[in-house]
Design an enzyme around this catalytic site. Sequence first.
Site, PDB file in Angstrom:
ATOM      1  CB  ALA A 153      -1.790   7.367  -3.853  1.00  0.00           C
ATOM      2  N   GLY A 193       0.703  -1.342   0.267  1.00  0.00           N
ATOM      3  CA  GLY A 193       0.176  -0.109  -0.218  1.00  0.00           C
ATOM      4  C   GLY A 193       0.830   1.080   0.045  1.00  0.00           C
ATOM      5  CG  ASN A 194      -0.028   4.794  -1.765  1.00  0.00           C
ATOM      6  OD1 ASN A 194      -1.240   5.457  -0.908  1.00  0.00           O
ATOM      7  ND2 ASN A 194      -0.657   4.342  -2.832  1.00  0.00           N
ATOM      8  CG  PHE A 195       3.143   6.484   4.446  1.00  0.00           C
ATOM      9  CD1 PHE A 195       2.335   5.840   5.326  1.00  0.00           C
ATOM     10  CD2 PHE A 195       4.500   6.689   3.628  1.00  0.00           C
ATOM     11  CE1 PHE A 195       3.189   4.910   5.422  1.00  0.00           C
ATOM     12  CE2 PHE A 195       5.262   5.679   4.627  1.00  0.00           C
ATOM     13  CZ  PHE A 195       4.840   4.811   5.237  1.00  0.00           C
ATOM     14  CB  SER A 196      -2.936   7.372  -0.174  1.00  0.00           C
ATOM     15  OG  SER A 196      -4.027   8.542  -0.451  1.00  0.00           O
TER      16      SER A 196
END
Length: 401
Positions: free
Chosen positions: A276, A208-211
């Site tokens: 994102a 995943g990502n930090f969005s």
Amino acid sequence: MLKGKKILLGVTGGIAAYKSVYLLRELKKQGAEVKVVMTPMAKEFVGKLTFATLSGYPVEEEFFDRQTGQWFSHVELGLWADVFLIAPATANTIAKMAHGLADNLLLTTYLSARCPVIIAPAMDVDMYNHAATQQNLSVLKQRGNIVLEPNEGELASGLVGRGRMQEPEQIVEFLERFFAKSQSLKGLKALVTAGPTYELIDPVRFIGNFSSGKMGYAIAEELAMRGAKVFLISGPTHLSIAHPNIELIKVVSAREMHRKALDIFPSVKIAVLAAAVADYRPAEVASQKIKKSGDELVIRLVKNPDIARDLGKLKSTGQILVGFALETDNELQNAVEKLKSKNFDFIVLNSLKDEGAGFGTDTNKVKFIFSNGQIKDFPLKTKKYVAKDIIDQIQDLLERQ
Ligand code: CTP
């Protein structure tokens, strides 16, 4: 400006209740229709008769008439109003609203209201600054209520600080802007993507990502405030949103987001892609939790669909497509390439080099880049105000069509 607007004025028990009398007069002068609902404490500060006389309607305050036994419908009040304005809102009422308590008619009306709710807090500086009050206000904001931040100045207690309810003229001015705007995108549909996507590795792990989703949610809210019907396709976030114009569609992976976006895009006029999206996903998702073994684990990734690029190809004349670029280097050049390859009308560039910009923060510092090379640079602002700038720009493009 407020001619024919139906405003439900909620008055709670604070000394600023006397200002609500002036507020009511001002609203009536501007042509609004106003009904008043009071909490039992509010009556201790200003009599019902004053509000009833000025508004031309009986003041609602009890669940039922003690003499006739007639039940007063809080649902009707909430449905009648174009807007529910609670001014003043005491710390106590704010806390009850945040926690869903319903022990007076104002609160039951709040819980059942389908219209936008505007809250004008008024209290002593220390009560206002208290973590509990701040947290309650932030919960209410997250749920889509609008908070008119109190002014600084001398307070009834003799202390000086933030806590004074906004002046009646300020509130009226806000309502005029609010109603002017609430019409400007009426009848249009919009699509917004927001948040990260999670790409499963096995049943308990993902890439995943930090969005945080904050930027996309703020954009959806702003579009809805201006009257657009919004489809908000959101990856996993901690955010909540409640606005009658917003349909929240929750997804997890890029492929799910892609499918939903492709379905909806042909029916909308505006699309803003703030998600994102993970560019790659694991080639295989293990059906069982992967057990630890060996010193290395290699996960093969395959490319995800590019939602923006596919929508860009589908885009028909008159549709507006806006994308984001988050860059760490060669930012302008990369952003222009994305703008062209994805067929955006403009791209919102945020640079990770700017402090306060990007993931997780409440603020953002952006540039708009257009296909003719024009660039508009904005100072650091809260995401809410960045959202306003983006929607203003979209409206500008719509007006020029
Ligand atoms: N985007 C999308 N679908 C993807 C990847 C990106 O819709 N699979 C959208 C984003 O929502 C954003 C824009 O495309 O509006 C640019 O996203 P970004 O990740 O910066 O661009 P990429 O094309 O993925 O380029 P790179 O990761 O190589 O910088």
